[in-house]
Design a protein around this motif. Structure first.
Motif, PDB file in Angstrom:
ATOM      1  N   ALA A  96     -32.746  87.998  33.953  1.00  0.00           N
ATOM      2  CA  ALA A  96     -31.972  88.396  32.817  1.00  0.00           C
ATOM      3  C   ALA A  96     -31.070  87.364  32.169  1.00  0.00           C
ATOM      4  CB  ALA A  96     -31.088  89.861  33.166  1.00  0.00           C
ATOM      5  N   GLU A  97     -30.615  86.478  33.053  1.00  0.00           N
ATOM      6  CA  GLU A  97     -29.660  85.545  32.648  1.00  0.00           C
ATOM      7  C   GLU A  97     -30.422  84.476  31.843  1.00  0.00           C
ATOM      8  OE1 GLU A  97     -27.283  83.709  35.509  1.00  0.00           O
ATOM      9  OE2 GLU A  97     -25.818  85.378  35.611  1.00  0.00           O
ATOM     10  N   LEU A  98     -31.812  84.311  32.287  1.00  0.00           N
ATOM     11  CA  LEU A  98     -32.687  83.274  31.947  1.00  0.00           C
ATOM     12  C   LEU A  98     -33.045  83.883  30.378  1.00  0.00           C
ATOM     13  CD1 LEU A  98     -34.623  80.824  31.625  1.00  0.00           C
ATOM     14  CD2 LEU A  98     -36.259  82.267  32.592  1.00  0.00           C
ATOM     15  N   ILE A  99     -33.410  85.120  30.213  1.00  0.00           N
ATOM     16  CA  ILE A  99     -33.729  85.635  28.940  1.00  0.00           C
ATOM     17  C   ILE A  99     -32.441  85.577  27.924  1.00  0.00           C
ATOM     18  CG2 ILE A  99     -34.098  87.583  27.514  1.00  0.00           C
ATOM     19  CD1 ILE A  99     -36.147  88.432  30.159  1.00  0.00           C
ATOM     20  N   GLY A 100     -31.522  85.795  28.409  1.00  0.00           N
ATOM     21  CA  GLY A 100     -29.889  85.874  27.694  1.00  0.00           C
ATOM     22  C   GLY A 100     -29.768  84.666  27.402  1.00  0.00           C
ATOM     23  N   ALA A 101     -29.846  83.589  28.171  1.00  0.00           N
ATOM     24  CA  ALA A 101     -29.518  82.253  27.748  1.00  0.00           C
ATOM     25  C   ALA A 101     -30.288  81.562  26.859  1.00  0.00           C
ATOM     26  CB  ALA A 101     -29.482  81.511  28.944  1.00  0.00           C
ATOM     27  N   VAL A 102     -31.771  81.990  26.687  1.00  0.00           N
ATOM     28  CA  VAL A 102     -32.630  81.268  25.863  1.00  0.00           C
ATOM     29  C   VAL A 102     -32.150  82.084  24.367  1.00  0.00           C
ATOM     30  CG1 VAL A 102     -35.167  81.590  24.947  1.00  0.00           C
ATOM     31  CG2 VAL A 102     -34.472  80.848  27.432  1.00  0.00           C
ATOM     32  N   ARG A 103     -31.994  83.444  24.438  1.00  0.00           N
ATOM     33  CA  ARG A 103     -31.680  84.145  23.278  1.00  0.00           C
ATOM     34  C   ARG A 103     -30.526  83.456  22.529  1.00  0.00           C
ATOM     35  NH1 ARG A 103     -34.665  88.989  22.140  1.00  0.00           N
ATOM     36  NH2 ARG A 103     -32.855  89.880  21.191  1.00  0.00           N
ATOM     37  N   ALA A 104     -29.452  83.267  23.424  1.00  0.00           N
ATOM     38  CA  ALA A 104     -28.084  82.690  22.876  1.00  0.00           C
ATOM     39  C   ALA A 104     -28.235  81.399  22.292  1.00  0.00           C
ATOM     40  CB  ALA A 104     -27.100  82.684  24.174  1.00  0.00           C
ATOM     41  N   ALA A 105     -29.085  80.629  22.990  1.00  0.00           N
ATOM     42  CA  ALA A 105     -29.083  79.304  22.406  1.00  0.00           C
ATOM     43  C   ALA A 105     -29.820  79.359  21.064  1.00  0.00           C
ATOM     44  CB  ALA A 105     -30.029  78.604  23.713  1.00  0.00           C
ATOM     45  N   ALA A 106     -30.722  79.959  20.947  1.00  0.00           N
ATOM     46  CA  ALA A 106     -31.495  80.105  19.889  1.00  0.00           C
ATOM     47  C   ALA A 106     -30.490  80.794  18.678  1.00  0.00           C
ATOM     48  CB  ALA A 106     -32.730  80.923  19.859  1.00  0.00           C
ATOM     49  N   GLY A 107     -29.845  81.695  18.923  1.00  0.00           N
ATOM     50  CA  GLY A 107     -28.954  82.341  17.920  1.00  0.00           C
ATOM     51  C   GLY A 107     -27.807  81.485  17.690  1.00  0.00           C
ATOM     52  N   ARG A 112     -39.117  81.087  19.590  1.00  0.00           N
ATOM     53  CA  ARG A 112     -40.182  80.485  19.982  1.00  0.00           C
ATOM     54  C   ARG A 112     -39.759  79.084  20.940  1.00  0.00           C
ATOM     55  NH1 ARG A 112     -42.387  77.488  16.569  1.00  0.00           N
ATOM     56  NH2 ARG A 112     -44.627  78.006  16.799  1.00  0.00           N
ATOM     57  N   VAL A 113     -40.438  79.289  22.097  1.00  0.00           N
ATOM     58  CA  VAL A 113     -40.044  78.441  23.215  1.00  0.00           C
ATOM     59  C   VAL A 113     -41.098  77.626  23.587  1.00  0.00           C
ATOM     60  CG1 VAL A 113     -38.930  78.527  25.526  1.00  0.00           C
ATOM     61  CG2 VAL A 113     -38.258  80.208  23.955  1.00  0.00           C
ATOM     62  N   VAL A 114     -40.591  76.107  24.167  1.00  0.00           N
ATOM     63  CA  VAL A 114     -41.561  75.247  25.008  1.00  0.00           C
ATOM     64  C   VAL A 114     -41.130  75.222  26.253  1.00  0.00           C
ATOM     65  CG1 VAL A 114     -42.325  72.630  25.039  1.00  0.00           C
ATOM     66  CG2 VAL A 114     -42.619  73.964  22.935  1.00  0.00           C
ATOM     67  N   GLU A 153     -34.687  61.724  22.954  1.00  0.00           N
ATOM     68  CA  GLU A 153     -35.397  61.725  21.983  1.00  0.00           C
ATOM     69  C   GLU A 153     -35.429  62.967  20.935  1.00  0.00           C
ATOM     70  OE1 GLU A 153     -39.470  60.672  22.618  1.00  0.00           O
ATOM     71  OE2 GLU A 153     -38.952  58.912  24.041  1.00  0.00           O
ATOM     72  N   LEU A 154     -35.490  64.159  21.613  1.00  0.00           N
ATOM     73  CA  LEU A 154     -35.310  65.141  20.701  1.00  0.00           C
ATOM     74  C   LEU A 154     -34.038  65.537  19.987  1.00  0.00           C
ATOM     75  CD1 LEU A 154     -36.842  67.914  23.742  1.00  0.00           C
ATOM     76  CD2 LEU A 154     -37.984  66.995  21.354  1.00  0.00           C
ATOM     77  N   ARG A 155     -33.119  65.001  20.498  1.00  0.00           N
ATOM     78  CA  ARG A 155     -31.689  64.835  19.796  1.00  0.00           C
ATOM     79  C   ARG A 155     -31.896  64.147  18.426  1.00  0.00           C
ATOM     80  NH1 ARG A 155     -25.826  62.887  21.940  1.00  0.00           N
ATOM     81  NH2 ARG A 155     -24.430  63.971  20.263  1.00  0.00           N
ATOM     82  N   THR A 156     -32.656  63.165  18.526  1.00  0.00           N
ATOM     83  CA  THR A 156     -32.999  62.590  17.159  1.00  0.00           C
ATOM     84  C   THR A 156     -34.075  62.912  16.251  1.00  0.00           C
ATOM     85  OG1 THR A 156     -32.088  60.622  18.216  1.00  0.00           O
ATOM     86  CG2 THR A 156     -33.342  60.072  16.420  1.00  0.00           C
ATOM     87  N   LEU A 157     -35.345  63.242  17.059  1.00  0.00           N
ATOM     88  CA  LEU A 157     -36.557  63.702  16.476  1.00  0.00           C
ATOM     89  C   LEU A 157     -36.470  65.246  15.905  1.00  0.00           C
ATOM     90  CD1 LEU A 157     -38.966  61.515  18.385  1.00  0.00           C
ATOM     91  CD2 LEU A 157     -37.963  61.091  16.235  1.00  0.00           C
ATOM     92  N   ALA A 158     -35.863  66.006  16.775  1.00  0.00           N
ATOM     93  CA  ALA A 158     -35.994  67.702  16.552  1.00  0.00           C
ATOM     94  C   ALA A 158     -34.517  68.032  16.714  1.00  0.00           C
ATOM     95  CB  ALA A 158     -36.910  67.981  17.431  1.00  0.00           C
ATOM     96  N   PRO A 159     -33.541  67.825  15.950  1.00  0.00           N
ATOM     97  CA  PRO A 159     -32.230  68.353  16.030  1.00  0.00           C
ATOM     98  C   PRO A 159     -32.027  69.664  15.972  1.00  0.00           C
ATOM     99  CG  PRO A 159     -32.541  66.988  13.983  1.00  0.00           C
ATOM    100  CD  PRO A 159     -33.575  66.939  14.694  1.00  0.00           C
ATOM    101  N   THR A 160     -32.911  70.316  15.204  1.00  0.00           N
ATOM    102  CA  THR A 160     -32.854  71.903  14.894  1.00  0.00           C
ATOM    103  C   THR A 160     -33.288  72.626  16.383  1.00  0.00           C
ATOM    104  OG1 THR A 160     -34.909  72.174  13.850  1.00  0.00           O
ATOM    105  CG2 THR A 160     -33.017  71.687  12.496  1.00  0.00           C
ATOM    106  N   THR A 161     -33.948  71.881  17.302  1.00  0.00           N
ATOM    107  CA  THR A 161     -34.508  72.508  18.331  1.00  0.00           C
ATOM    108  C   THR A 161     -33.390  72.456  19.472  1.00  0.00           C
ATOM    109  OG1 THR A 161     -36.824  72.123  18.102  1.00  0.00           O
ATOM    110  CG2 THR A 161     -36.027  72.406  20.329  1.00  0.00           C
ATOM    111  N   ARG A 162     -33.047  73.532  20.028  1.00  0.00           N
ATOM    112  CA  ARG A 162     -32.003  73.512  21.060  1.00  0.00           C
ATOM    113  C   ARG A 162     -32.662  73.248  22.555  1.00  0.00           C
ATOM    114  NH1 ARG A 162     -28.408  72.573  17.626  1.00  0.00           N
ATOM    115  NH2 ARG A 162     -28.124  73.979  15.861  1.00  0.00           N
ATOM    116  N   ALA A 163     -32.023  72.225  23.261  1.00  0.00           N
ATOM    117  CA  ALA A 163     -32.703  72.035  24.439  1.00  0.00           C
ATOM    118  C   ALA A 163     -31.713  72.474  25.715  1.00  0.00           C
ATOM    119  CB  ALA A 163     -32.760  70.402  24.635  1.00  0.00           C
ATOM    120  N   ILE A 164     -32.560  73.151  26.645  1.00  0.00           N
ATOM    121  CA  ILE A 164     -31.757  73.818  27.851  1.00  0.00           C
ATOM    122  C   ILE A 164     -32.302  73.017  28.848  1.00  0.00           C
ATOM    123  CG2 ILE A 164     -31.299  75.815  29.382  1.00  0.00           C
ATOM    124  CD1 ILE A 164     -31.306  77.343  26.763  1.00  0.00           C
TER     125      ILE A 164
END
Length: 220
Positions: free
Chosen positions: A113-124, A7-9, A72-83
């Motif tokens: 393809a790199e964008l998709i791969g990076a998002v999937r890698a960051a989430a996993g 899930r991505v924002v 802010e996200l590092r403190t408030l949403a630490p489980t969400t990975r920011a790219i």
């Protein structure tokens, strides 16, 4: 690669950029874009309300920029990975983003393809795919102050010989699988070493570790 959906924002002040990123990401059935933000404040609010796995943050945004949102996200949403989304011309901001705990960064001209791969890698794995950042780490490391070298070498000295070997390959941008083949170890063993190295060096992610390796004179 993740087994469940990601899930991505998306946060960018340019509607066309957001639309293009959405189009690319949703071409992968495992990725769902749950919200879009036009500024950093919206990005933080939407992340808190939607709890995405990954948020893509443009650096240059109104109201609150990407670096402010990242803090802010590092403190408030630490489980969400920011790219962070950036260009080569924003080198100093990219470095600040990585050192602030961002999962990594992507250039805006990154191949789909790199964008998709990076998002999937960051989430996993909580890290940006090393293959997507290898040449950018080189560029960043070359511009860092020489005074960092001594401090970096002191930190690296706390590692075992094997840990330094693994760190050196992180500095070259190798993935866990590539590192395993180079050092004749299983990928799972490499992953254990990487986790241990990050803990010892107090690095939030492998991109920070790669930059530290370069500062200490390790890697190619």
């Amino acid at each position: 690669m993740v087994e469940s959906g990601v899930r991505v924002v998306i946060a960018d002040d340019e509607p066309l950029i957001r639309a293009g990123i959405r189009l690319i990401l949703t071409s992968d059935p495992a990725i769902e874009v749950v919200a879009e933000a036009s500024n950093g404040r919206e990005a933080v609010d939407l992340t808190l309300s939607h709890a995405p796995d990954v948020v893509l943050l443009d650096i240059q945004m109104p109201v609150l920029d990407g670096l402010g949102a990242l803090g802010e996200l590092r403190t408030l949403a630490p489980t969400t990975r920011a790219i962070v989304l950036t260009t080569f011309g924003e080198r100093d901001n990219v470095l600040r983003a990585l050192e602030s705990g961002g999962a990594g960064f992507l250039l805006k001209d990154t191949a789909p393809a790199e964008l998709i791969g990076a998002v999937r890698a960051a989430a996993g794995d909580a890290y940006l795919s090393p293959a997507a950042t290898r040449h950018v780490v080189d560029r960043l490391a070359s511009g860092r102050a020489a005074a960092r070298g001594e401090a970096a070498r002191a930190r690296v000295a706390t590692l075992s010989d094997r840990e330094r070997e693994v760190l050196a390959l992180l500095g070259e941008g190798l993935s866990n699988a590539e590192t395993g083949r180079r050092l004749h170890m299983s990928e799972a063993t490499v992953k254990t070493y990487v986790s241990r190295i990050l803990a010892k060096l107090e690095c939030d992610n492998r991109v920070q570790a790669a930059l530290l390796a370069r500062d200490a004179g390790l890697g190619a």
